[in-house]
Design a protein around this motif. Structure first.
Motif, PDB file in Angstrom:
ATOM      1  N   ILE A  97      72.237  40.735  36.155  1.00 31.59           N
ATOM      2  CA  ILE A  97      71.432  41.810  36.449  1.00 31.59           C
ATOM      3  C   ILE A  97      70.093  41.682  35.484  1.00 31.59           C
ATOM      4  CG2 ILE A  97      71.205  44.413  36.110  1.00 31.59           C
ATOM      5  CD1 ILE A  97      74.424  44.208  36.521  1.00 31.59           C
ATOM      6  N   VAL A  98      68.990  41.768  36.127  1.00 30.19           N
ATOM      7  CA  VAL A  98      67.724  41.761  35.645  1.00 30.19           C
ATOM      8  C   VAL A  98      67.101  43.102  35.507  1.00 30.19           C
ATOM      9  CG1 VAL A  98      67.461  39.263  35.975  1.00 30.19           C
ATOM     10  CG2 VAL A  98      66.500  40.936  37.459  1.00 30.19           C
ATOM     11  N   ARG A  99      66.237  43.415  34.442  1.00 31.56           N
ATOM     12  CA  ARG A  99      65.799  44.445  34.425  1.00 31.56           C
ATOM     13  C   ARG A  99      64.109  44.083  34.393  1.00 31.56           C
ATOM     14  NH1 ARG A  99      62.964  46.701  29.768  1.00 31.56           N
ATOM     15  NH2 ARG A  99      62.992  49.147  29.784  1.00 31.56           N
ATOM     16  N   LYS A 100      63.137  44.981  35.195  1.00 25.29           N
ATOM     17  CA  LYS A 100      61.650  44.477  35.157  1.00 25.29           C
ATOM     18  C   LYS A 100      61.098  46.003  34.900  1.00 25.29           C
ATOM     19  CE  LYS A 100      61.996  40.977  38.669  1.00 25.29           C
ATOM     20  NZ  LYS A 100      61.798  40.491  39.779  1.00 25.29           N
ATOM     21  N   VAL A 101      59.900  45.980  34.210  1.00 26.94           N
ATOM     22  CA  VAL A 101      59.031  47.102  34.044  1.00 26.94           C
ATOM     23  C   VAL A 101      57.896  46.780  34.956  1.00 26.94           C
ATOM     24  CG1 VAL A 101      57.648  48.430  32.405  1.00 26.94           C
ATOM     25  CG2 VAL A 101      59.844  47.414  31.935  1.00 26.94           C
ATOM     26  N   ASN A 102      57.673  47.782  36.001  1.00 26.82           N
ATOM     27  CA  ASN A 102      56.396  47.730  36.845  1.00 26.82           C
ATOM     28  C   ASN A 102      56.522  46.428  37.549  1.00 26.82           C
ATOM     29  OD1 ASN A 102      55.588  50.374  35.924  1.00 26.82           O
ATOM     30  ND2 ASN A 102      54.410  49.501  34.403  1.00 26.82           N
ATOM     31  N   GLY A 103      57.543  45.814  37.984  1.00 25.07           N
ATOM     32  CA  GLY A 103      57.731  44.837  38.775  1.00 25.07           C
ATOM     33  C   GLY A 103      57.331  43.587  37.944  1.00 25.07           C
ATOM     34  N   ALA A 104      57.176  43.888  36.815  1.00 25.69           N
ATOM     35  CA  ALA A 104      56.706  42.502  35.909  1.00 25.69           C
ATOM     36  C   ALA A 104      57.699  42.010  34.901  1.00 25.69           C
ATOM     37  CB  ALA A 104      55.506  42.476  35.160  1.00 25.69           C
ATOM     38  N   GLY A 105      58.061  41.014  34.265  1.00 26.13           N
ATOM     39  CA  GLY A 105      58.866  40.527  33.196  1.00 26.13           C
ATOM     40  C   GLY A 105      60.146  40.232  33.953  1.00 26.13           C
ATOM     41  N   PHE A 106      61.056  39.903  33.176  1.00 20.79           N
ATOM     42  CA  PHE A 106      62.443  39.278  33.739  1.00 20.79           C
ATOM     43  C   PHE A 106      63.451  39.340  32.434  1.00 20.79           C
ATOM     44  CE2 PHE A 106      65.407  36.371  35.199  1.00 20.79           C
ATOM     45  CZ  PHE A 106      65.653  36.738  36.597  1.00 20.79           C
ATOM     46  N   ASP A 112      77.074  36.631  34.536  1.00 17.25           N
ATOM     47  CA  ASP A 112      78.433  36.492  35.125  1.00 17.25           C
ATOM     48  C   ASP A 112      79.109  37.687  35.796  1.00 17.25           C
ATOM     49  OD1 ASP A 112      80.365  34.636  35.356  1.00 17.25           O
ATOM     50  OD2 ASP A 112      81.470  35.029  33.736  1.00 17.25           O
ATOM     51  N   ILE A 113      78.254  38.121  36.583  1.00 16.76           N
ATOM     52  CA  ILE A 113      78.837  39.044  37.473  1.00 16.76           C
ATOM     53  C   ILE A 113      79.013  38.929  39.089  1.00 16.76           C
ATOM     54  CG2 ILE A 113      77.796  40.989  36.056  1.00 16.76           C
ATOM     55  CD1 ILE A 113      75.929  41.707  38.299  1.00 16.76           C
ATOM     56  N   GLN A 114      79.671  39.488  39.798  1.00 15.44           N
ATOM     57  CA  GLN A 114      79.637  39.228  41.090  1.00 15.44           C
ATOM     58  C   GLN A 114      78.796  39.981  42.186  1.00 15.44           C
ATOM     59  OE1 GLN A 114      84.039  39.138  41.542  1.00 15.44           O
ATOM     60  NE2 GLN A 114      84.208  37.139  41.055  1.00 15.44           N
ATOM     61  N   SER A 115      79.016  41.281  41.734  1.00 16.79           N
ATOM     62  CA  SER A 115      78.214  42.267  42.386  1.00 16.79           C
ATOM     63  C   SER A 115      77.801  43.484  41.576  1.00 16.79           C
ATOM     64  CB  SER A 115      78.944  42.799  43.684  1.00 16.79           C
ATOM     65  OG  SER A 115      79.925  43.548  43.475  1.00 16.79           O
ATOM     66  N   GLN A 130      80.823  44.735  39.385  1.00 15.02           N
ATOM     67  CA  GLN A 130      81.932  43.694  39.710  1.00 15.02           C
ATOM     68  C   GLN A 130      81.962  42.392  39.080  1.00 15.02           C
ATOM     69  OE1 GLN A 130      83.214  43.064  43.839  1.00 15.02           O
ATOM     70  NE2 GLN A 130      84.931  41.811  43.333  1.00 15.02           N
ATOM     71  N   ALA A 131      82.923  42.367  38.101  1.00 16.89           N
ATOM     72  CA  ALA A 131      83.075  40.997  37.403  1.00 16.89           C
ATOM     73  C   ALA A 131      84.136  40.336  37.754  1.00 16.89           C
ATOM     74  CB  ALA A 131      82.695  41.207  35.952  1.00 16.89           C
ATOM     75  N   HIS A 132      84.493  39.183  37.093  1.00 20.97           N
ATOM     76  CA  HIS A 132      85.769  38.581  37.222  1.00 20.97           C
ATOM     77  C   HIS A 132      87.078  39.202  36.676  1.00 20.97           C
ATOM     78  CE1 HIS A 132      83.784  34.902  38.550  1.00 20.97           C
ATOM     79  NE2 HIS A 132      82.890  34.915  37.545  1.00 20.97           N
ATOM     80  N   GLU A 133      86.771  40.132  35.648  1.00 24.56           N
ATOM     81  CA  GLU A 133      87.963  41.026  35.036  1.00 24.56           C
ATOM     82  C   GLU A 133      88.368  42.207  36.006  1.00 24.56           C
ATOM     83  OE1 GLU A 133      84.577  40.673  33.249  1.00 24.56           O
ATOM     84  OE2 GLU A 133      85.438  38.780  32.337  1.00 24.56           O
ATOM     85  N   GLY A 134      87.296  42.591  36.870  1.00 18.87           N
ATOM     86  CA  GLY A 134      87.627  43.902  37.704  1.00 18.87           C
ATOM     87  C   GLY A 134      86.224  44.594  38.086  1.00 18.87           C
TER      88      GLY A 134
END
Length: 153
Positions: A97-106, A112-115, A130-134
């Motif tokens: 899961i990534v966070r961007k500010v004004n569409g820029a950055g990363f 390690d997540i599935q969804s 959803q991760a491997h643990e649940g």
């Protein structure tokens, strides 16, 4: 017969330089390997750490959600409009899961997540990871301080 000088004394009970080097080498090997053995014996699996990372992600997202003017879901991404005009987005990118500010950055927020899904209505946002643990969920209430202010005539 050979006579020994009275000034020459033989000390046969001491260590030679070679014996000292060998004993020092053995000691240093044990000193280096001991912490590694303890860490291998007493190490835990990655599950508790990953659970803590998910909790930390929920806390950070909750703070940003509560300070947001609005939240909306577009293209499986969560967009938060901040009071200063910035648009913060959370999205799934590979297994992160990534966070961007004004569409820029990363900024990688969680790995390690599935969804990753979001569900929201007018007053709350629910984050579902959803991760491997649940499956982990967190529901945050939108405070929206600028929409709830009293208007004076």
């Amino acid at each position: 017969m050979e006579e020994q000088s009275q000034f020459v004394v033989k000390h046969e009970g001491g260590f030679t330089l070679l014996e000292m080097i060998i004993s020092l080498t053995i000691f240093l090997i044990l000193a280096v390997l001991t912490p590694l053995m303890f860490s291998a014996i007493f190490s835990t699996s990655g599950q508790p750490l990953h659970h803590q990372e998910i909790s930390l992600f929920f806390e950070q997202a909750d703070k940003e959600l509560q300070g947001s003017i609005s939240a909306e879901k577009r293209w499986d991404r969560l967009y938060l409009i901040q009071p200063d005009g910035n648009e913060i987005s959370y999205e799934k990118y590979g297994d992160r899961i990534v966070r961007k500010v004004n569409g820029a950055g990363f900024e990688i927020i969680l790995q390690d997540i599935q969804s990753f899904r979001t569900e929201h209505d007018q007053h709350s946002v629910e984050l579902i990871v959803q991760a491997h643990e649940g499956i982990f969920t967190h529901k945050a209430i939108l405070i929206q301080p600028y929409l709830n202010q009293w208007k004076t005539p």
